[in-house]
Design a protein around this motif. Structure first.
Motif, mmCIF file in Angstrom:
data_model
loop_
_atom_site.group_PDB
_atom_site.id
_atom_site.type_symbol
_atom_site.label_atom_id
_atom_site.label_comp_id
_atom_site.label_asym_id
_atom_site.label_seq_id
_atom_site.Cartn_x
_atom_site.Cartn_y
_atom_site.Cartn_z
ATOM 1 N N GLY A 21 0.815 -1.220 0.000
ATOM 2 C CA GLY A 21 0.000 0.000 0.000
ATOM 3 C C GLY A 21 0.846 1.267 0.000
ATOM 4 N N ASN A 22 0.341 2.275 -0.686
ATOM 5 C CA ASN A 22 1.027 3.575 -0.718
ATOM 6 C C ASN A 22 0.620 4.465 0.445
ATOM 7 O OD1 ASN A 22 2.323 3.007 -3.126
ATOM 8 N ND2 ASN A 22 0.586 3.703 -4.356
ATOM 9 N N LYS A 58 -7.382 -1.549 -8.169
ATOM 10 C CA LYS A 58 -6.098 -1.933 -8.748
ATOM 11 C C LYS A 58 -5.994 -3.462 -8.835
ATOM 12 C CE LYS A 58 -2.967 0.190 -6.189
ATOM 13 N NZ LYS A 58 -1.718 0.907 -5.861
ATOM 14 N N THR A 65 -11.912 3.280 0.254
ATOM 15 C CA THR A 65 -12.512 4.355 -0.542
ATOM 16 C C THR A 65 -13.828 3.922 -1.184
ATOM 17 O OG1 THR A 65 -10.936 3.692 -2.241
ATOM 18 C CG2 THR A 65 -10.431 5.699 -1.025
ATOM 19 N N ILE A 109 -4.111 9.656 -12.121
ATOM 20 C CA ILE A 109 -3.127 9.242 -11.109
ATOM 21 C C ILE A 109 -1.747 9.818 -11.470
ATOM 22 C CG2 ILE A 109 -2.577 6.961 -12.081
ATOM 23 C CD1 ILE A 109 -2.883 7.777 -8.347
ATOM 24 N N ARG A 130 -1.860 13.135 -9.962
ATOM 25 C CA ARG A 130 -1.737 13.085 -8.490
ATOM 26 C C ARG A 130 -0.291 12.836 -8.056
ATOM 27 N NH1 ARG A 130 -5.763 8.814 -6.259
ATOM 28 N NH2 ARG A 130 -4.846 9.525 -4.304
ATOM 29 N N PHE A 131 0.391 11.922 -8.749
ATOM 30 C CA PHE A 131 1.791 11.641 -8.377
ATOM 31 C C PHE A 131 2.683 12.858 -8.659
ATOM 32 C CE2 PHE A 131 0.926 6.854 -8.920
ATOM 33 C CZ PHE A 131 0.998 6.610 -7.559
ATOM 34 N N TYR A 182 2.202 12.946 0.468
ATOM 35 C CA TYR A 182 0.979 12.127 0.505
ATOM 36 C C TYR A 182 1.298 10.632 0.353
ATOM 37 C CZ TYR A 182 -3.791 10.602 -0.651
ATOM 38 O OH TYR A 182 -5.006 9.960 -0.657
ATOM 39 N N PHE A 183 1.920 10.260 -0.764
ATOM 40 C CA PHE A 183 2.223 8.841 -1.009
ATOM 41 C C PHE A 183 3.553 8.476 -0.343
ATOM 42 C CE2 PHE A 183 -0.227 10.181 -4.807
ATOM 43 C CZ PHE A 183 -1.264 9.268 -4.742
HETATM 44 C C1 GN1 Z 1 -3.087 4.600 -3.229
HETATM 45 O O1 GN1 Z 1 -2.301 2.707 -1.024
HETATM 46 P P1 GN1 Z 1 -2.958 2.122 -2.209
HETATM 47 O O2 GN1 Z 1 -1.984 1.504 -3.150
HETATM 48 O O3 GN1 Z 1 -4.089 1.216 -1.841
HETATM 49 C C2 GN1 Z 1 -4.198 5.616 -3.451
HETATM 50 C C3 GN1 Z 1 -4.960 5.286 -4.726
HETATM 51 C C4 GN1 Z 1 -3.990 5.291 -5.904
HETATM 52 C C5 GN1 Z 1 -2.862 4.311 -5.628
HETATM 53 C C6 GN1 Z 1 -1.816 4.409 -6.722
HETATM 54 C C7 GN1 Z 1 -6.371 6.638 -0.538
HETATM 55 O O4 GN1 Z 1 -3.671 3.343 -3.023
HETATM 56 O O5 GN1 Z 1 -5.948 6.262 -4.963
HETATM 57 O O6 GN1 Z 1 -4.643 4.941 -7.099
HETATM 58 O O7 GN1 Z 1 -2.215 4.585 -4.361
HETATM 59 N N1 GN1 Z 1 -5.120 5.615 -2.306
HETATM 60 C C8 GN1 Z 1 -5.484 6.771 -1.714
HETATM 61 O O8 GN1 Z 1 -1.125 3.231 -6.849
HETATM 62 O O9 GN1 Z 1 -5.116 7.868 -2.109
#
Ligand code: GN1
Ligand code: MG
Length: 375
Positions: A33-34, A225, A246, A319, A322-323, A333-334
């Motif tokens: 997880g990010n 994903k 989410t 995305i 966002r990155f 954030y990430f």
């Molecule tokens: C985050 O942490 P993870 O991998 O479940 C992010 C998603 C993005 C993803 C990109 C709450 O998800 O929206 O698509 O990284 N979650 C949040 O890999 O921002």
């Protein structure tokens, strides 16, 4: 990864707060997880080994864990009921089992202020990438079924992260990050910022159609994903859709797009080489499209089908935006593992976006081939 010392002690404290069976044995970090941190915990009870998943919720991102857990519990209860109605067995493998603390709460705040939740470990396999058409079909089938099972969910869910998939809001965030340039990185990525603004109509137009009611709002996963579906280790059949943080109101198109960008790419967003080779593998796209359409055929409507092509490219652009925004903000954030990690992720997604755009005609052909007769 097994670790000792402070982390092990914190996890043990959380373990003891929950109303679960066994004596704490061992904790291993798992998942990629990010945002949140995930641990697989084993506990012993008279020779029997119990397996749990503990997650430390990132409260900078999910600022209201009570609302998050409220949503999660309602969603899993509804999903369990829907599966039971279809005669599905082994429900503990097909849907998350969420445990409460000894005080009856769905999360525990430890003495350092960390927020924890606990659910039953499901033995299966998640994948970061797949080439096997049958497994890709199965991942997509799991997401399509999830949408279908949530169709008659009638309770209100909290918006755990406001404007989550609103492309206009993501553009405004990029604009602000560029203006502030807090990490002094703008000059090096100006061309990519310009690229996103040149393609901003893709970020805006789907949201406008959602706002005007052309595209329906449903309960959707919002983080669809490839690695959020557990497949059976032996048969590859889909077991369970996970990472329900989410799940809230949204468009099915966001789930479809997220699934494609993470499962039909030739280069993972995590791939460390800054290359421009990320592209859409049309064969993988086809398997995913077929699985999603088959599972969702009862619920998908024609306005959704009509916008699938657009959604396929939207999510990689979103995305990527966002990155890049987080890169400009100084990686707040990430989670990152190396200095330019967010830039790598952004560029892998933006190259994928270009490739999806270039294959628009083939995508359209496949959509016509697999689209169900719609309401
Ligand atoms: C985050 O942490 P993870 O991998 O479940 C992010 C998603 C993005 C993803 C990109 C709450 O998800 O929206 O698509 O990284 N979650 C949040 O890999 O921002
Ligand atoms: Mg997630």
């Amino acid at each position: 990864m097994v670790f000792g010392g402070k982390v092990q002690k914190t996890i043990k404290e959380a373990f003891e707060a929950f109303d679960i069976r066994g004596e704490f044995d061992c904790a291993k970090r798992c998942g990629n997880g990010n945002i949140n941190n995930t641990y697989h915990i084993t506990a012993r009870e008279e020779g029997v080994l119990h397996n749990y998943i503990f997650q430390r919720i990132n409260t900078s991102v999910f600022t209201e864990p009570d609302k998050l857990m409220h949503n999660l519990v309602r969603v899993v209860n509804h999903h369990r009921g829907a599966l039971a109605k279809c005669g599905v067995e082994d429900l503990h493998k097909r849907v998350l089992t969420v445990f409460t603390t000894r005080r009856g709460d769905y999360f525990y705040t430890d003495s350092s202020g960390n927020c924890w939740r606990c659910h039953l470990f499901i033995d299966g396999k998640t994948h970061e990438s797949l080439d096997d058409p049958e497994k890709l079909f199965n991942v997509a089938y799991a997401y399509g079924s999830f949408i279908s099972h949530m169709e008659d969910f009638e309770e209100d869910l909290h918006e755990t992260i406001p404007n989550f998939h609103d492309g206009r809001w993501r553009l405004r965030q990029l604009e602000q990050a560029s203006r502030e340039d807090r990490a002094d990185r703008l000059a090096s990525v100006q061309d990519w910022v310009d690229f996103i603004f040149e393609n901003s109509s893709d970020l805006i137009s789907l949201q406008e159609k959602i706002d005007s009611g052309i595209i329906p709002i449903r309960i959707t996963h919002n983080d669809a994903k490839i690695n959020n579906v557990i497949l059976d280790r032996d048969t590859g059949r889909p077991l369970c859709v996970i990472d329900l943080d989410t799940v809230m109101k949204g468009s099915v198109l966001f789930d479809f797009g997220d699934m494609i960008r993470s499962a039909a790419n030739t280069v993972s967003e995590e791939s460390p080489e800054l290359s421009c080779s990320a592209s859409l593998d049309i064969k993988r796209f086809e398997s995913l499209l077929e699985g999603f359409m088959q599972a969702g055929s009862d619920v998908l409507v024609s306005s959704e089908i009509e916008h699938i092509n657009q959604a396929t490219r939207l999510l990689s652009l979103m995305i990527g935006t966002r990155f890049l925004t987080d890169y400009l903000n100084g990686d707040v954030y990430f989670k990152i593992r190396w200095e330019d990690h967010n830039l790598t992720r952004a560029l892998n997604n933006l190259h994928l976006y270009k490739s999806i755009k270039n294959q628009s005609d083939q995508i359209d052909k496949l959509i016509r081939k697999y689209a169900p007769a719609c309401r």
